[in-house]
Scaffold this active site. Structure first.
Site, PDB file in Angstrom:
ATOM      1  CD  GLN A   1     -12.051 -24.272  41.844  1.00  0.00           C
ATOM      2  OE1 GLN A   1     -10.924 -24.300  41.261  1.00  0.00           O
ATOM      3  NE2 GLN A   1     -13.046 -23.053  41.237  1.00  0.00           N
TER       4      GLN A   1
ATOM      5  CB  ALA B   1      -8.772 -23.821  36.034  1.00  0.00           C
ATOM      6  CB  SER B   2     -12.175 -27.123  37.896  1.00  0.00           C
ATOM      7  OG  SER B   2     -13.389 -26.060  38.427  1.00  0.00           O
ATOM      8  CB  SER B   3     -16.309 -26.947  34.958  1.00  0.00           C
ATOM      9  OG  SER B   3     -16.748 -25.744  35.392  1.00  0.00           O
TER      10      SER B   3
ATOM     11  NE  ARG C   1     -19.715 -22.420  32.917  1.00  0.00           N
ATOM     12  CZ  ARG C   1     -20.432 -21.533  33.364  1.00  0.00           C
ATOM     13  NH1 ARG C   1     -21.786 -21.863  34.034  1.00  0.00           N
ATOM     14  NH2 ARG C   1     -20.353 -20.136  32.998  1.00  0.00           N
TER      15      ARG C   1
ATOM     16  CB  THR D   1     -10.078 -21.463  39.311  1.00  0.00           C
ATOM     17  OG1 THR D   1     -11.213 -22.137  38.997  1.00  0.00           O
ATOM     18  CG2 THR D   1      -8.631 -22.070  39.758  1.00  0.00           C
TER      19      THR D   1
ATOM     20  CG  ASP E   1     -11.241 -16.783  32.365  1.00  0.00           C
ATOM     21  OD1 ASP E   1     -10.342 -16.212  32.804  1.00  0.00           O
ATOM     22  OD2 ASP E   1     -11.376 -18.033  32.730  1.00  0.00           O
TER      23      ASP E   1
END
Length: 490
Positions: A307, A14-16, A18, A262, A240
């Protein structure tokens, strides 16, 4: 000597996000992160959107970097749950996907239950009721933007939408479908009863495929644009949490897990859903997992609180790293400051530290005075919430003396130790990259390199170190928990 098989995992939080290469030598999986990027929502005219075009651009960058690593056999994408994009008859995106934290779903539960009662919805889906679920997002569209639904030909959840952008194939992966509150949990199909009673367009829902399905190849257009081969696009466990579940390093059947990111998701793995009066009264969710399993769990607001607090402090000019914040909080002893982490005031983005202080003041507790105390309050409140959720899971199904914690949250030694202390259980923490490991393992299963989930878990346990936390008796956590439970959670 066996040549390493390499696959590409694209993991979106939800924030990054990869891009990570997984290399399998027949015994161990090794990881190499080749691209990392932020996932920043965009607020435009009072609506919070996901910047899906930027995310797709970062996928392309990941693919370009991957070709420097040698032959890549396949790719797989996992994301958060519930959110979706709508396509028109020409396969074009009608608007950017809206963020689950957007306010459009406020009041939509009541509108749904006016058409189909709550007990019926739960008996079909087995899903925990959360206002952010796809069902309530679609009701918001029906109420406020009916013209958008009328133009829609296809609904694709986030991992399926990104897979479609890459392969031109439209399908819905089972685990991500199970987050929508539109899936019949027992039959593993879209619920006609819910769709028809709410007068939602049936045609927008695509066929459901199981995790580990090869859904197509990288499109010719993208292959030519990026100068890469047309590799397999594999539907891993698109949610996820369910990719992470594949990586729980245990050979036990009745294990308890906590996927810590998160969101925190605490529960167990079952062969079939549990949908009864007890699970309904406790608002426990049944989510589809890999290998036709069911994850029986509670969704808990997790590291979002830290966060978003960190984002607030950055806005105030204080550039703390996550590790620094945890070190600061570790120097603070137990404080009489607890919050119900799932209270609705902590869901929207904004000044979380101020809301925590206001909550503690309103409930007659000590008010945290600084950043260290705010983080300490969050960590010990999460540990208490984990015990509360654990009790609920065990009221409905199996128990276990060990709590397996996986995901990024295990980087906080303070949170892991507090969880062991408050829950009175041994905590086995690891792997930190559980979601990526599970994503990669499912690709390797689809490619015939790994036999099944049991073998995958054994290989992952052989590939990653775990840390064990034994419960300490520094505080009377049984008494503290009882008081917090009675005053804040019940």
């Amino acid at each position: 000597m066996k040549k390493d098989v390499k696959v590409l995992a694209l993991d979106f939080g939800a924030s990054s996000g990869r891009a990570i290469i997984g290399s399998f030598d027949g015994e161990k999986i090794s990881l190499k992160e080749i691209h990392r990027f932020t996932n920043d929502p965009v607020i435009l005219l009072d609506t919070m959107y996901w910047d899906v075009l930027r995310l797709f651009h970062d996928i392309k960058i990941g693919l370009i970097k991957a070709k420097q690593e040698g032959e890549i056999k396949s790719l797989g994408i996992d994301t958060w749950g519930v959110d979706f994009g709508l396509l028109n008859k020409d396969g074009k995106l009608l608007e950017n996907p809206v963020h689950y934290r957007d306010a459009r779903t406020k009041g939509m539960m009541e509108k749904v239950f006016a058409k189909l009662d709550k007990d019926t919805v739960y008996s079909i889906t087995g899903n925990q009721f959360m206002e952010l679920n796809t069902l309530f997002q679609l009701m918001a569209l029906k109420e406020n933007q009916p013209e958008l639904l009328q133009k829609a030909e296809t609904l694709l959840l986030m991992p399926d939408l990104l897979n479609y952008f890459l392969s031109n194939e439209k399908c819905t992966e089972y685990t991500i479908a199970s987050t929508t509150q539109l899936l019949d949990a027992k039959n593993k199909t879209w619920s006609s009863e819910i769709i028809e009673n709410l007068d939602l367009p049936k045609n927008i829902f695509t066929k459901i495929v199981q995790p580990g399905t090869k859904i197509g190849k990288l499109s010719k257009q993208i292959s030519e644009e990026l100068g890469i081969n047309e590799i397999d696009v594999i539907a891993v466990a698109g949610h996820d949490t369910q990719s992470a579940m594949v990586a729980v390093p245990t050979q036990e059947d009745d294990f308890i897990f906590l996927s810590c990111g998160t969101w925190s998701l605490l529960g167990t793995e079952l062969k079939t859903p549990i949908i009864n009066e007890t699970s309904a009264s406790l608002n426990i969710t049944n989510e589809g997992g890999a290998d036709n399993k069911t994850s029986f769990l509670k969704n808990i607001i997790g590291l979002w609180l830290i966060q978003e607090s960190r984002r607030q402090w950055i806005r105030e000019g204080k550039e703390y790293g996550f590790g620094e914040l945890e070190q600061m909080a570790s120097k603070v002893g137990m404080i009489n400051s607890f919050i119900d982490t799932d209270n609705e005031e902590f869901i929207p983005a904004g000044n979380i530290p101020k809301r925590i202080q206001e909550y503690c003041k309103r409930t007659g507790q000590y008010v945290p005075q600084n950043e260290a105390e705010i983080v300490r309050c969050i960590d010990q409140s999460l540990a208490v919430k984990y015990r509360f959720a654990l009790e609920q899971i065990e009221m409905a199904t199996a128990t276990n003396d060990i709590l397996n914690i996986i995901g990024g949250g295990i980087q906080s030694k303070l949170l892991c130790q507090l969880t062991a202390d408050v829950c009175g259980r041994k905590v086995v923490a690891g792997p930190v990259e559980a979601t990526v490991m599970g994503n990669i393992a499912l690709q390797l299963m689809a490619l015939g390199e790994i036999k099944d989930i049991k073998e995958a878990r054994k290989i992952i346990a052989n590939s990653e170190n775990v840390t064990v936390y034994e419960p300490q008796k520094d505080e009377n956590w049984d008494e503290i928990y009882k008081n917090v439970k009675e005053s804040l959670l019940c």
